[in-house]
Scaffold this motif. Sequence first.
Motif, short mmCIF file in Angstrom:
data_model
loop_
_atom_site.label_atom_id
_atom_site.label_comp_id
_atom_site.label_asym_id
_atom_site.label_seq_id
_atom_site.Cartn_x
_atom_site.Cartn_y
_atom_site.Cartn_z
N ASN A 1 9.48 -16.03 -16.46
CA ASN A 1 10.46 -15.38 -17.23
C ASN A 1 12.11 -16.13 -17.32
O ASN A 1 12.85 -15.83 -17.99
CB ASN A 1 10.64 -14.17 -16.43
CG ASN A 1 9.45 -13.04 -16.57
OD1 ASN A 1 9.42 -11.99 -16.08
ND2 ASN A 1 8.49 -13.58 -17.47
N GLN B 1 2.20 -11.25 -33.10
CA GLN B 1 2.65 -11.09 -31.67
C GLN B 1 1.38 -10.77 -30.83
O GLN B 1 1.43 -11.23 -29.52
CB GLN B 1 3.69 -9.93 -31.56
CG GLN B 1 4.40 -9.76 -30.22
CD GLN B 1 5.36 -8.53 -30.33
OE1 GLN B 1 5.07 -7.48 -30.53
NE2 GLN B 1 6.50 -9.03 -29.97
N ILE C 1 8.30 -8.65 -23.40
CA ILE C 1 9.15 -9.72 -24.26
C ILE C 1 10.17 -8.83 -24.83
O ILE C 1 11.47 -9.26 -24.94
CB ILE C 1 8.23 -9.98 -25.65
CG1 ILE C 1 7.11 -11.23 -24.99
CG2 ILE C 1 9.18 -10.87 -26.48
CD1 ILE C 1 5.82 -11.27 -26.16
N ARG D 1 7.78 -17.22 -26.84
CA ARG D 1 8.39 -16.05 -26.24
C ARG D 1 7.30 -15.41 -25.34
O ARG D 1 7.63 -14.89 -23.97
CB ARG D 1 8.75 -14.90 -27.33
CG ARG D 1 10.06 -15.32 -28.15
CD ARG D 1 10.21 -14.55 -29.42
NE ARG D 1 11.09 -15.06 -30.15
CZ ARG D 1 11.25 -14.59 -31.57
NH1 ARG D 1 10.54 -13.51 -31.91
NH2 ARG D 1 12.30 -14.88 -32.23
N SER E 1 14.22 -19.12 -28.71
CA SER E 1 14.32 -17.94 -30.02
C SER E 1 15.00 -18.59 -31.26
O SER E 1 15.67 -19.79 -31.10
CB SER E 1 14.87 -16.69 -29.84
OG SER E 1 14.33 -16.13 -28.69
N HIS F 1 6.46 -16.18 -32.07
CA HIS F 1 5.98 -14.87 -30.89
C HIS F 1 5.24 -15.72 -29.84
O HIS F 1 5.47 -15.31 -28.76
CB HIS F 1 4.97 -14.21 -31.41
CG HIS F 1 5.52 -13.28 -32.63
ND1 HIS F 1 6.24 -12.33 -32.47
CD2 HIS F 1 4.93 -13.15 -34.04
CE1 HIS F 1 6.33 -11.83 -33.60
NE2 HIS F 1 5.71 -12.18 -34.88
N CYS G 1 14.40 -20.21 -19.57
CA CYS G 1 15.69 -20.51 -20.08
C CYS G 1 16.85 -20.73 -19.14
O CYS G 1 17.85 -21.32 -19.42
CB CYS G 1 16.15 -19.44 -21.21
SG CYS G 1 14.81 -19.56 -22.58
N LEU H 1 15.27 -15.08 -23.34
CA LEU H 1 14.37 -15.84 -24.44
C LEU H 1 15.28 -16.60 -25.11
O LEU H 1 14.68 -17.42 -26.12
CB LEU H 1 13.69 -14.95 -25.03
CG LEU H 1 12.59 -14.09 -24.42
CD1 LEU H 1 11.96 -13.10 -25.20
CD2 LEU H 1 11.60 -14.90 -23.88
N ASP H 2 16.72 -16.86 -25.11
CA ASP H 2 17.50 -17.61 -25.94
C ASP H 2 17.15 -18.76 -26.27
O ASP H 2 17.40 -19.41 -27.30
CB ASP H 2 18.93 -17.23 -25.57
CG ASP H 2 19.40 -17.74 -24.33
OD1 ASP H 2 18.38 -18.40 -23.68
OD2 ASP H 2 20.30 -17.46 -23.90
#
Length: 222
Positions: free
Chosen positions: A71, A175, A211, A63, A222, A60, A74, A218-219
């Motif tokens: 944002n 979270q 999120i 992210r 994650s 959490h 990635c 977010l890959d």
Amino acid sequence: MRRLGRILLASLAVILLLPATLVLIYGILPPPGTPLMLIRLGEGESLNKDWRPLGEISPHLPRAVVAAEDNLFCRHSGFDWNALGEVFADARAGARTRGASTISMQLSKNLFLWPGRSFVRKGLEAYLTLHVELLLPKRRIMELYLNVAEWGPGIYGAEAAARHHFGKSASALTQREAALLAVSLPNPRVWSAGNPSRYLAGRATTITRRIGQLGPLLDCVS
């Protein structure tokens, strides 16, 4: 003249090789400390830090940090050019500028530099960010960032922050708690994740919602 040339050549080699060497070392080993930690120690503060691999930090948190701070982490190569363009446009118009630092830029500052907003320091930050992005994968950048970020006076890294603010390990963060830690990052010496103001609590709610909207952005964490 030959001696001066050798000195200049040696200086150039240090400038070019030292940042890359340090970044490569930190790509494998945890950094023993940062300039900010030393500065705070000199000011009489304590030093509370406890390294944790990214796999031992609640998913959490990275992210939430991406949602709150950067944002496009990635996707970009160290710099958010759209955000920087908006900052320059605001500056030309005489409007108040907002921050446009990416997580990679903040890590470069935290690992190697001192606090401040001078052009020299910002230039060094940009130069170091090139090395960070070129030599480290995104997950290692995030791992380093979460372990050296300041989360209160004398509190550095996710593990120390989770224990200080919530009385638990970073691996057990919910979270909501992760969002509160993320939104306190811009001013952690004033904003407390464990005792949030109404503004901070509202901001955490917004980040939690974001999120869920970022999806594939977010890959890499994650």
